[in-house]
Design a protein around this motif. Structure first.
Motif, short mmCIF file in Angstrom:
data_model
loop_
_atom_site.label_atom_id
_atom_site.label_comp_id
_atom_site.label_asym_id
_atom_site.label_seq_id
_atom_site.Cartn_x
_atom_site.Cartn_y
_atom_site.Cartn_z
N THR A 294 -5.38 11.72 -2.37
CA THR A 294 -5.81 10.33 -2.53
C THR A 294 -6.77 9.92 -1.41
N GLY A 295 -6.45 10.25 -0.17
CA GLY A 295 -7.30 9.92 0.95
C GLY A 295 -6.93 8.61 1.62
N TRP A 296 -7.15 8.55 2.94
CA TRP A 296 -6.69 7.38 3.71
C TRP A 296 -7.48 6.12 3.36
N ARG A 297 -8.74 6.24 3.02
CA ARG A 297 -9.51 5.05 2.66
C ARG A 297 -8.96 4.41 1.38
N ALA A 298 -8.63 5.23 0.41
CA ALA A 298 -8.06 4.71 -0.83
C ALA A 298 -6.68 4.13 -0.60
N LEU A 299 -5.88 4.79 0.23
CA LEU A 299 -4.55 4.25 0.53
C LEU A 299 -4.66 2.87 1.16
N GLY A 300 -5.62 2.72 2.06
CA GLY A 300 -5.82 1.41 2.68
C GLY A 300 -6.22 0.35 1.68
N ALA A 301 -7.12 0.71 0.77
CA ALA A 301 -7.56 -0.24 -0.25
C ALA A 301 -6.44 -0.59 -1.21
N LEU A 302 -5.63 0.39 -1.58
CA LEU A 302 -4.51 0.14 -2.48
C LEU A 302 -3.45 -0.73 -1.80
N ALA A 303 -3.21 -0.48 -0.53
CA ALA A 303 -2.23 -1.29 0.20
C ALA A 303 -2.70 -2.74 0.30
N ALA A 304 -4.00 -2.93 0.56
CA ALA A 304 -4.53 -4.29 0.66
C ALA A 304 -4.42 -5.03 -0.66
N ALA A 305 -4.60 -4.32 -1.77
CA ALA A 305 -4.60 -4.96 -3.09
C ALA A 305 -3.20 -5.13 -3.67
N TYR A 306 -2.31 -4.16 -3.41
CA TYR A 306 -1.04 -4.13 -4.13
C TYR A 306 0.20 -4.18 -3.22
N GLY A 307 0.01 -4.25 -1.93
CA GLY A 307 1.12 -4.46 -1.02
C GLY A 307 2.22 -3.44 -1.15
N ASP A 308 3.45 -3.92 -1.28
CA ASP A 308 4.62 -3.03 -1.29
C ASP A 308 4.76 -2.24 -2.58
N LYS A 309 3.92 -2.49 -3.57
CA LYS A 309 3.94 -1.64 -4.75
C LYS A 309 3.45 -0.23 -4.42
N LEU A 310 2.66 -0.12 -3.36
CA LEU A 310 2.20 1.19 -2.89
C LEU A 310 3.29 1.82 -2.03
N VAL A 311 3.77 2.98 -2.46
CA VAL A 311 4.74 3.76 -1.68
C VAL A 311 4.17 5.17 -1.55
N PRO A 312 3.45 5.47 -0.46
CA PRO A 312 2.83 6.80 -0.35
C PRO A 312 3.86 7.91 -0.43
N THR A 313 3.49 8.98 -1.08
CA THR A 313 4.36 10.16 -1.12
C THR A 313 4.26 10.92 0.19
N ALA A 314 5.25 11.77 0.43
CA ALA A 314 5.26 12.66 1.59
C ALA A 314 6.23 13.77 1.28
N VAL A 315 6.04 14.91 1.91
CA VAL A 315 6.93 16.05 1.65
C VAL A 315 8.37 15.67 2.01
N GLY A 316 9.29 16.02 1.13
CA GLY A 316 10.70 15.76 1.37
C GLY A 316 11.19 14.42 0.87
N LYS A 317 10.31 13.54 0.45
CA LYS A 317 10.77 12.24 -0.07
C LYS A 317 11.46 12.44 -1.42
N ARG A 318 12.47 11.60 -1.66
CA ARG A 318 13.18 11.62 -2.93
C ARG A 318 13.15 10.21 -3.52
N PHE A 319 12.61 10.08 -4.73
CA PHE A 319 12.54 8.81 -5.45
C PHE A 319 13.64 8.81 -6.51
N ARG A 320 14.36 7.71 -6.62
CA ARG A 320 15.37 7.55 -7.69
C ARG A 320 15.02 6.30 -8.46
N LEU A 321 14.68 6.47 -9.73
CA LEU A 321 14.25 5.36 -10.58
C LEU A 321 15.18 5.19 -11.78
#
Length: 321
Positions: A294-321
């Protein structure tokens, strides 16, 4: 697709590692998972390795039944095996493997992944879904006219010898009793998403030809009851908006709850970050889990537009939906 009760996503490989940033309640960090599984010392010897690539273990649960899918395997076997072991991931539960597209950073560990799965499932062949164009020799053409080739995706013989039951197809299908949808080729409709600039592939005659659209790329979707579709797009070479548009077209009566994967808004595709961020709004996503390319510039733009809806992935993370 059949709606499922719960979806668990374990990020086996991603470009980043991050156990310090805060996360919503439905996301467990690598550190937290290690403590839960009994880690007694905080030590690098317990941790995963970040690498340029993506691999996710997806488990769909309905009642007492569960189905598990491996979506991509990352760039190479050492990273895959290390992370699987350190995360305590149960590869014996994997019933199918899907490769999102024909690039080494998603396919390099496929032989070892299949070997590990069959070592834990009693030797049963693993249905492995591939597009026929994934096996082409690819490369990036530079302004001077030279082409830098990419590592090949493992061939059918190698995959079969490693435990795969290879299914080569261009068609969309539902698999594992309808728990997962594997898309077909993704229509390019947005008007501003043009694939991977400079990518070429080699013909049977040894000639390099343009291949920027990567028509072999596919997404996986799951319908979580009470939430909607969760769409997995490993690199979004088709374009994130094209991916979500196709998911909505295939399932018009199911809202899209979230999207997870690499959005490939880095490098030469950084130019379309503003258009992508704006075009994302009508989908009204509750979760934007962006990572890998995705890239850090896009992450910054997404965070500015969508706030906490953005949850960046990272190795080892576990999502439960």
């Amino acid at each position: 697709m059949q709606p499922i009760d719960q979806l668990e996503i374990t990020v086996l490989i991603d470009n980043t590692t991050d156990s310090l940033s805060s996360t919503p309640a439905f996301v467990e960090t690598e550190f937290a998972g290690n403590w839960r599984r009994g880690m007694k010392w905080l030590s690098g010897k317990c941790l995963c390795c970040a690498a340029h690539g993506l691999s996710c273990l997806l488990t769909a649960r309905t009642g007492g039944a569960a189905h598990t899918l491996l979506f991509d395997t990352g760039p190479e076997e050492w990273v895959f095996e290390r992370n699987v072991v350190r995360l305590g991931a149960d590869l014996g539960a994997v019933e199918a493997v899907v490769l999102s597209h024909g690039h080494w950073d998603h396919a390099g560990a496929m032989p070892r992944a299949l070997q590990m799965i069959t070592q834990h499932n009693g030797g049963k062949p693993v249905p492995t879904y591939m597009h026929p164009e994934m096996f082409a020799l690819r490369g990036i053409k530079f302004p001077d006219g030279g082409v830098r080739p990419m590592e090949l995706v493992p061939g059918v013989d190698i995959l079969t010898g490693s435990g795969a039951e290879v299914v080569v197809t261009t068609e969309a299908r539902s698999i594992l009793e309808g728990a997962f949808y594997v898309s077909g080729e993704i229509p390019r409709l947005s008007g501003f998403e043009h694939g991977l600039p400079g990518q070429h592939r080699q013909t049977a005659e040894g000639v390099w030809e343009p291949d920027e659209l990567l028509m072999d790329e596919r997404f996986v979707a799951v319908h979580v009851a009470g939430k909607g579709l969760v769409v997995f797009t490993a690199c979004s070479h088709a374009g994130l908006i094209n991916v979500l548009t196709e998911a909505r077209a295939r399932f018009p009566d199911i809202p899209i709850h979230g999207v997870l994967g690499g959005f490939h808004l880095s490098g030469e595709t950084e130019a379309i970050i503003p258009q992508t961020v704006e075009a994302l709004a009508p989908f009204n996503l509750a979760l934007i889990a962006a990572g890998h390319c995705t890239g850090w510039r896009a992450l910054g733009a997404l965070a500015a537009a969508y706030g906490d809806k953005l949850v960046p992935t990272a190795v080892g993370k576990r999502f439960r939906l």
